[in-house]
Design a protein around this motif. Structure first.
Motif, short mmCIF file in Angstrom:
data_model
loop_
_atom_site.label_atom_id
_atom_site.label_comp_id
_atom_site.label_asym_id
_atom_site.label_seq_id
_atom_site.Cartn_x
_atom_site.Cartn_y
_atom_site.Cartn_z
N GLY A 101 0.78 -1.23 0.00
CA GLY A 101 0.00 0.00 0.00
C GLY A 101 0.81 1.27 0.00
O GLY A 101 0.25 2.36 -0.15
N ILE A 102 2.13 1.18 0.17
CA ILE A 102 2.96 2.39 0.27
C ILE A 102 3.59 2.75 -1.07
O ILE A 102 3.50 3.88 -1.53
N ASN A 103 4.27 1.78 -1.71
CA ASN A 103 4.97 2.04 -2.97
C ASN A 103 4.48 1.08 -4.04
O ASN A 103 4.51 -0.14 -3.85
N ASN A 104 4.03 1.64 -5.17
CA ASN A 104 3.62 0.75 -6.25
C ASN A 104 4.84 0.34 -7.08
O ASN A 104 5.92 0.88 -6.94
N GLY A 105 4.64 -0.64 -7.92
CA GLY A 105 5.71 -1.12 -8.79
C GLY A 105 6.69 -2.06 -8.10
O GLY A 105 7.70 -2.44 -8.70
N LEU A 106 6.41 -2.44 -6.85
CA LEU A 106 7.30 -3.36 -6.15
C LEU A 106 7.03 -4.80 -6.60
O LEU A 106 5.90 -5.14 -6.97
N PHE A 107 8.06 -5.62 -6.56
CA PHE A 107 7.92 -7.04 -6.88
C PHE A 107 8.10 -7.84 -5.61
O PHE A 107 9.08 -7.65 -4.88
N PHE A 108 7.17 -8.74 -5.33
CA PHE A 108 7.22 -9.56 -4.13
C PHE A 108 7.52 -11.01 -4.53
O PHE A 108 6.68 -11.68 -5.11
N SER A 109 8.73 -11.46 -4.23
CA SER A 109 9.13 -12.80 -4.65
C SER A 109 8.73 -13.84 -3.61
O SER A 109 8.55 -13.53 -2.43
N THR A 110 8.60 -15.08 -4.06
CA THR A 110 8.18 -16.17 -3.18
C THR A 110 9.39 -16.91 -2.61
O THR A 110 10.48 -16.89 -3.19
N ASP A 111 9.17 -17.53 -1.47
CA ASP A 111 10.11 -18.49 -0.88
C ASP A 111 9.35 -19.79 -0.70
O ASP A 111 8.10 -19.81 -0.69
N THR A 112 10.08 -20.90 -0.53
CA THR A 112 9.42 -22.18 -0.31
C THR A 112 10.13 -22.97 0.80
O THR A 112 11.34 -22.82 1.00
N ILE A 113 9.31 -23.74 1.51
CA ILE A 113 9.84 -24.76 2.42
C ILE A 113 9.04 -26.03 2.14
O ILE A 113 7.95 -25.96 1.55
N ASN A 114 9.56 -27.15 2.56
CA ASN A 114 8.85 -28.42 2.36
C ASN A 114 8.43 -29.00 3.69
O ASN A 114 9.27 -29.15 4.60
N PHE A 115 7.15 -29.30 3.82
CA PHE A 115 6.63 -29.91 5.02
C PHE A 115 6.65 -31.43 4.89
O PHE A 115 6.31 -31.98 3.84
N ALA A 116 7.05 -32.09 5.97
CA ALA A 116 6.91 -33.54 6.09
C ALA A 116 5.79 -33.80 7.08
O ALA A 116 5.36 -32.91 7.81
N ALA A 117 5.30 -35.03 7.10
CA ALA A 117 4.21 -35.37 8.02
C ALA A 117 4.61 -35.03 9.45
O ALA A 117 5.70 -35.38 9.90
N GLY A 118 3.71 -34.32 10.15
CA GLY A 118 3.97 -33.93 11.53
C GLY A 118 4.57 -32.54 11.69
O GLY A 118 4.68 -32.04 12.82
N ASP A 119 4.95 -31.91 10.59
CA ASP A 119 5.46 -30.54 10.67
C ASP A 119 4.30 -29.57 10.88
O ASP A 119 3.16 -29.83 10.48
N LYS A 120 4.59 -28.43 11.52
CA LYS A 120 3.56 -27.44 11.84
C LYS A 120 4.06 -26.04 11.54
O LYS A 120 5.27 -25.80 11.46
N ILE A 121 3.11 -25.12 11.41
CA ILE A 121 3.45 -23.70 11.29
C ILE A 121 2.52 -22.91 12.20
O ILE A 121 1.33 -23.23 12.32
#
Length: 197
Positions: A101-121
């Motif tokens: 909402g402050i500056n237009n024209g910005l690019f927001f890149s993604t990050d990734t992690i991999n969840f295994a069974a039993g992982d939480k966030i």
């Protein structure tokens, strides 16, 4: 998490939520999350004379693979519990620390992690860290991480309930000036068994 209070902040929140929902619902794969948030930011910047802003943590979990694609636009860093490591730890700081909402024209890149069974966030808003007790001490990241790591074996529903109790005990009779938001999710391999907010 909206910067500001009152009616202007509430209206800005409604606009932001509508934009996020509309753009994210059009996504066909997680790689398009970046474009959706980038466009939403540009729209929020239009006619924003009051310089309102919103921090955002947006993510897509691919249930079939456990791939968790996310963007953190100036929001507080979630804590991830890896079952193999038996500890909650904060996600690394985002590449971009800009709210929307402050500056237009910005690019927001993604990050990734991999969840295994039993992982939480565990996700929360900035107000959770700014909670103040009767001696004007803040709850902060240290207390948050300690509370989570004392209770690593409980369900995500119990995690939220325990954190709620910890915060109430910390606060005592001190009146708070902001909301408290928490979301916890556990990955069970083939699907999400339980989510609590």
């Amino acid at each position: 998490d909206i910067k500001g209070k009152g009616v202007p902040a509430a209206l800005f929140m409604v606009i932001a939520k509508t934009l996020f929902k509309n753009f994210i619902m059009m996504i066909k794969n997680p790689e398009e999350l970046s474009g959706a948030i980038t466009i939403a930011n540009d729209k929020l910047c239009e006619n924003n004379e009051q310089n309102m802003s919103v921090t955002v943590f947006a993510a897509i979990l691919e249930i079939s693979t456990g791939k968790f694609t996310y963007i953190n636009a100036g929001h507080t860093s979630p804590l991830v519990y890896k079952k193999s490591e038996k500890i909650y730890s904060f996600l690394p700081s985002p590449k971009e620390k800009n709210p929307l909402g402050i500056n237009n024209g910005l690019f927001f890149s993604t990050d990734t992690i991999n969840f295994a069974a039993g992982d939480k966030i565990f996700m929360y808003n900035n107000s959770d860290l700014k909670i103040i007790d009767e001696n004007d001490n803040t709850f902060g990241k240290k207390n948050l991480a300690e509370a989570l790591n004392k209770n690593i074996s409980v369900s995500v529903t119990e995690t939220i309930n325990i954190l709620d109790t910890e915060i109430k005990n910390f606060v005592g009779n001190k009146e708070q000036s902001d909301d408290i938001t928490m979301v916890a999710l556990e990955y069970f391999g083939a699907g999400i068994k339980e989510a609590k907010s």
